[in-house]
Scaffold this active site. Structure first.
Site, short mmCIF file in Angstrom:
data_model
loop_
_atom_site.label_atom_id
_atom_site.label_comp_id
_atom_site.label_asym_id
_atom_site.label_seq_id
_atom_site.Cartn_x
_atom_site.Cartn_y
_atom_site.Cartn_z
N LYS A 76 0.86 -1.19 0.00
CA LYS A 76 0.00 0.00 0.00
C LYS A 76 0.89 1.24 0.00
O LYS A 76 1.94 1.25 0.67
CB LYS A 76 -0.90 -0.03 1.25
CG LYS A 76 -1.87 1.13 1.36
CD LYS A 76 -2.77 0.97 2.57
CE LYS A 76 -3.76 2.11 2.72
NZ LYS A 76 -4.62 1.95 3.91
N SER A 151 -9.54 2.02 3.08
CA SER A 151 -8.70 2.76 2.17
C SER A 151 -7.72 1.88 1.38
O SER A 151 -7.18 2.34 0.38
CB SER A 151 -7.90 3.81 2.93
OG SER A 151 -7.08 3.20 3.89
N SER A 175 -9.72 -0.27 7.27
CA SER A 175 -9.15 -0.17 5.92
C SER A 175 -8.51 -1.43 5.37
O SER A 175 -8.18 -1.47 4.19
CB SER A 175 -8.13 0.95 5.87
OG SER A 175 -8.81 2.14 5.65
N1 GLN Z 1 -12.97 4.49 6.58
C1 GLN Z 1 -12.22 4.84 7.74
C2 GLN Z 1 -11.74 6.26 7.65
O1 GLN Z 1 -11.98 6.85 6.66
C3 GLN Z 1 -11.10 3.88 7.96
C4 GLN Z 1 -9.86 4.21 7.25
C5 GLN Z 1 -8.70 3.37 7.66
O2 GLN Z 1 -8.85 2.35 8.34
N2 GLN Z 1 -7.52 3.83 7.29
O3 GLN Z 1 -11.15 6.77 8.53
#
Ligand code: GLN
Length: 475
Positions: A76, A151, A175
């Site tokens: 990532k 994400s 994410s």
């Molecule tokens: N959807 C969550 C956010 O926007 C989780 C994102 C993540 O785990 N990096 O914060």
């Protein structure tokens, strides 16, 4: 080329000579080319991966190859890999190259993993659909009109579409697990402190964890074992040396706790609900114990999560000032405009929204009303989770309330998007380990993930129970 689901199969084919690392890398590079339209990769390190593959082939021939020989991994775009670009899918890090390796990168390299490229994600890992990337959305390979989740959407699709054998993601509020659920993969959010965050571009430091996204439980265990364990560069970690997770078959009867407010939630998709009921009935019929618990705090989890993570993000992201590294606005005239213009041109709209929210909840007038209160809610959630897990081996709920949604469906409504994290933020607020298992599909062939959550550092239990669920769902 046959599709490999397990590292152990790659290993035996490498040792028997029926495949080589170079052939494997060529195969993945061809798949990346074929699937360009999915937009999963921001950069592909083709030449370098082939060179590394040739080195690993030589190591295999000499009998000195590491445990990840021939395992092609996608990173990532939030992980530092020395002398390679890393950008958090943001314009603000334009041109930036890492000067060191993240601990996880170091540990995987030491076992002869081959990194094939860096994957698209929501900017600074803020999002649940991968639509917040400065480099365009990623498409779900199961249905390209749908999001892959976020994400870590690019990492999920890289594995889903066979462009890498496994991938690393980061999970601050879901994410890893949510894209794993949307793309039919195993996704682990390790206990906070199991895996070093050194070299992870920070979003919310008291929540962030790095974890694997894989096609099998066996691989999830192996990658977690290799990445886990003390690291002097991350002071927030558990100080134990790395662990060795193994497939065990304890043939135990487990006690599952099910959150009533989650399985009876009005927003739960009817097919997700149906699969959950099916699983619970099956578990019960096999002699496992199911108990329901009430968690009135469910509706407070997402707000508490967003107050705390935006607060931490506003502080973490203050380093991107246009001065030290990355993007600097060409229109800047002095120090002040270097900051303001570089930041306003470099960050995307969602990141700006969160920085503003974060500075607001930390401002002296609102600190007690929002930040302090959210910290208290976090504590209550942590205590309640621990209490439930005293009486049960695992908490079981779906990973997400719906399968992958359509591109554009929630992107105009931040609150609807934030609610996509409803079932995943608990593990980050409480610090527990949690996994998403690719157990089902809906009638349109979209993957549905089920989530297990265990106590802190109980990853081995989490894996044992996951195996039991896999056996049961298969029957
Ligand atoms: N959807 C969550 C956010 O926007 C989780 C994102 C993540 O785990 N990096 O914060």
């Amino acid at each position: 080329m046959k599709s490999y689901f397990r590292i152990s199969d790659i290993r035996s084919d490498l040792e028997s000579g029926s495949v080589s690392c170079v052939e494997l890398v060529r195969h993945y590079l061809a798949k990346i080319e074929e699937n360009k339209h999915l937009n999963a990769f921001l950069e592909v390190w083709g030449e370098e991966a082939l060179e590394k593959a040739a080195e690993v082939d030589a190591k295999i021939a000499s009998g000195h190859a590491g445990r990840l020989a021939g395992v092609v991994i996608a990173l990532k775009d939030v992980l530092a890999f020395k002398d390679h670009k890393v950008s958090s899918s943001s314009k603000i890090l334009k041109g930036f190259e890492s000067t060191y390796n993240a601990t996880v990168v170091e540990r995987l390299l030491a076992e002869d993993a081959i990194f094939i490229g860096r994957t698209n994600c929501d900017e600074f890992a803020m999002g649940a659909s991968n639509e917040n990337s400065a480099f365009g959305p990623v498409l779900n390979a199961a249905d390209t009109s749908r999001v892959p989740g976020g994400s870590s959407g690019g990492s999920a699709v890289a594995v889903q579409a066979g462009m890498a054998h496994a991938a690393l993601g980061s999970d601050t509020g879901g994410s890893i697990r949510q894209p794993a659920a949307f793309c039919g993969l195993f996704g682990l959010k390790p206990t906070y402190g199991l895996i070093s965050r050194w070299g992870l571009l920070a979003y919310a430091s008291s929540f962030d964890q790095i974890g694997p996204m894989c096609k099998s439980l066996e691989d999830t265990m192996l990658l977690t074992s290799i990445m886990s364990g003390a690291d002097g560069n991350d002071a927030s970690m558990d100080q134990q040396p790395n662990r060795h997770y193994q497939a065990a078959n304890p043939e135990k009867k487990y006690r599952f706790a099910v959150m009533r407010q989650a399985v009876e939630h009005p927003g739960l998709d009817s097919q997700v609900a149906e699969k959950t009921r099916f699983l619970l009935e099956k578990l019960q019929s096999q002699g496992h114990e199911i108990t329901y618990f009430d968690f009135e705090l469910l509706d407070y989890m997402v707000p508490a999560y967003y107050v705390l993570t935006t607060a931490e993000a506003s502080s973490n992201l203050s380093r991107y000032s246009g001065l030290l590294y990355g993007y600097r606005s060409g229109d800047a005239k002095d120090l002040e405009t270097t900051f303001t213009l570089s930041r306003s041109q470099g960050f995307g709209p969602e990141v700006k929204r969160r920085i503003m929210l974060g500075t607001f909840v930390l401002s002296s007038d609102y600190y007690d009303a929002y930040y302090q209160k959210a910290q208290k809610v976090r504590r209550i959630i942590k205590d309640k989770t621990a209490e439930v897990l005293k009486q049960a081996d695992a908490i079981l709920i779906p990973t997400t309330s719906t399968p992958a949604f359509k591109l554009g469906e929630k992107s105009k409504d931040p609150v609807a998007m934030y609610l996509a994290d409803l079932f995943t933020v608990q593990a980050n607020l409480a610090g527990n380990c949690a996994i998403s298992l690719p157990l089902f599909e809906n009638r349109d062939g979209l993957p549905i993930g089920m989530q297990l959550m265990c106590s802190h550092f109980q990853e081995q239990n989490l894996f044992d129970i996951s195996q039991e669920l896999l056996n049961i769902a298969k029957e």
